[in-house]
Design a protein around this motif. Sequence first.
Motif, short mmCIF file in Angstrom:
data_model
loop_
_atom_site.label_atom_id
_atom_site.label_comp_id
_atom_site.label_asym_id
_atom_site.label_seq_id
_atom_site.Cartn_x
_atom_site.Cartn_y
_atom_site.Cartn_z
N GLU A 214 24.09 32.22 97.10
CA GLU A 214 25.45 31.83 97.48
C GLU A 214 25.62 30.32 97.40
O GLU A 214 26.63 29.81 96.91
CB GLU A 214 25.75 32.34 98.89
N GLU B 214 28.80 34.40 89.34
CA GLU B 214 28.51 35.54 90.21
C GLU B 214 27.89 36.68 89.42
O GLU B 214 26.98 37.37 89.90
CB GLU B 214 29.80 35.99 90.90
N LEU C 270 19.47 38.84 90.81
CA LEU C 270 19.10 39.68 91.95
C LEU C 270 18.54 41.02 91.49
O LEU C 270 17.56 41.53 92.07
CB LEU C 270 20.31 39.89 92.86
N ILE D 33 19.60 35.69 99.34
CA ILE D 33 21.07 35.82 99.22
C ILE D 33 21.74 34.50 99.57
O ILE D 33 22.65 34.03 98.87
CB ILE D 33 21.59 36.95 100.14
N ASP D 34 21.29 33.87 100.66
CA ASP D 34 21.84 32.57 101.06
C ASP D 34 21.64 31.54 99.95
O ASP D 34 22.55 30.76 99.63
CB ASP D 34 21.16 32.12 102.35
N ASP E 280 24.11 38.16 90.06
CA ASP E 280 23.80 39.57 90.25
C ASP E 280 22.71 40.04 89.28
O ASP E 280 21.88 40.88 89.63
CB ASP E 280 25.06 40.43 90.06
N LYS F 103 22.97 44.25 93.72
CA LYS F 103 23.93 43.21 93.37
C LYS F 103 24.72 42.81 94.61
O LYS F 103 25.03 43.65 95.46
CB LYS F 103 24.86 43.72 92.27
N HIS F 104 25.04 41.54 94.70
CA HIS F 104 25.69 41.00 95.89
C HIS F 104 27.16 40.66 95.66
O HIS F 104 28.00 40.84 96.53
CB HIS F 104 24.94 39.75 96.35
N PHE F 105 27.49 40.18 94.45
CA PHE F 105 28.82 39.66 94.18
C PHE F 105 29.75 40.69 93.53
O PHE F 105 30.95 40.69 93.75
CB PHE F 105 28.74 38.43 93.28
N ARG G 32 14.70 38.35 102.03
CA ARG G 32 15.84 38.80 101.24
C ARG G 32 17.12 38.09 101.67
O ARG G 32 17.94 37.70 100.84
CB ARG G 32 16.01 40.32 101.39
#
Length: 335
Positions: free
Chosen positions: A246, A277, A284, A242-243, A281, A291-293, A238
């Motif tokens: 990004e 972004e 993801l 994410i990396d 999301d 969601k990350h952003f 995971r």
Amino acid sequence: MSNLLLSPGFDLTLRPMRYPQFYEMYRDAIRNTWTVEEVDFSLDVNDLRDKLGPAERHLVERLVAFFATGDSIVSNNLVLNLYQHINAPEARMYLSRQLYEEALHVQFYLTLLDTYLPDPAERAKAFDAIENIPSIRAKAEFCFRWIDSMQEIQRIETREQRRQFLLNLICFAGCIEGLFFFAAFAYVYYLRSRGLLNGLASGTNWVFRDESGHMTFAFEVIKTAREEEPDLFDADLRAQVIDMFEQAVECETLFAQDVLSGGVVGLSPRDMRQYLEYCADQRLAQLGMPKHFGSSNPFGFMDLQDVQEVTNFFERRVSAYQVGVQGEVAFDAAF
């Protein structure tokens, strides 16, 4: 391991069918058949000559340069890194259809470049974009960094190799098709919102449907593999995902700064980053991750184009109506 989706080998048995959802995706894709000859570029030539300023022309030139190589990278990954490792004949049926669609996209963009760039030297430069346009080279290097690790693997034998396969597929579907191409679609639909390059937008509608189907298939493969082997999708993987996203957003933001460097009214690198972004999301979420952003969609013209296209599309072609009703593609989910 013999009955799992990522087991090594080539299962040939279609009955009983282990993964009927992949067969249905194949059938949906067949209903979405189109040809490049249906796309009319004649008015685009007038737009390029008479209606586009230097900034818009630079945007279009960068866009077609990316298109010139993007689908070839996708096709190579399909053949070299994916087909041999997904061990279900019904899934390989879909991948065979996807490879045809990628070839169709290559033909579409070849026709696009021949139409938009009549000068042979300019065309050659576009097809060599990975070598001579830094913002496109950066995107290619990102792709190769995440997907090339599979090329040395002939059979998936270990847990680590199956994790590498999942990362390849997530990059392939989530970042290349789901971010890089969706950003390109946004530029196209922005131009169409201004009444420009309707031929390009018309062909892009078909490509968009194909790419949405490709993502649906890939995310279903990932979901199935996770259900069969839950330990593959651990905290480390995971974090890698994410990396990866990004990095992809950064790459595509650099491309946006190049594409929009002339100052295109109504589009800014900041808005494009927000859109990227937002798309990241969405991807993801399709992976079952939070969601990350936390960004919203800044482009209202995308919603307008969705409604306009559905109306025109249903009036124009019966087969499109079938796909609209029965397929997996949903405009509101994609954007």
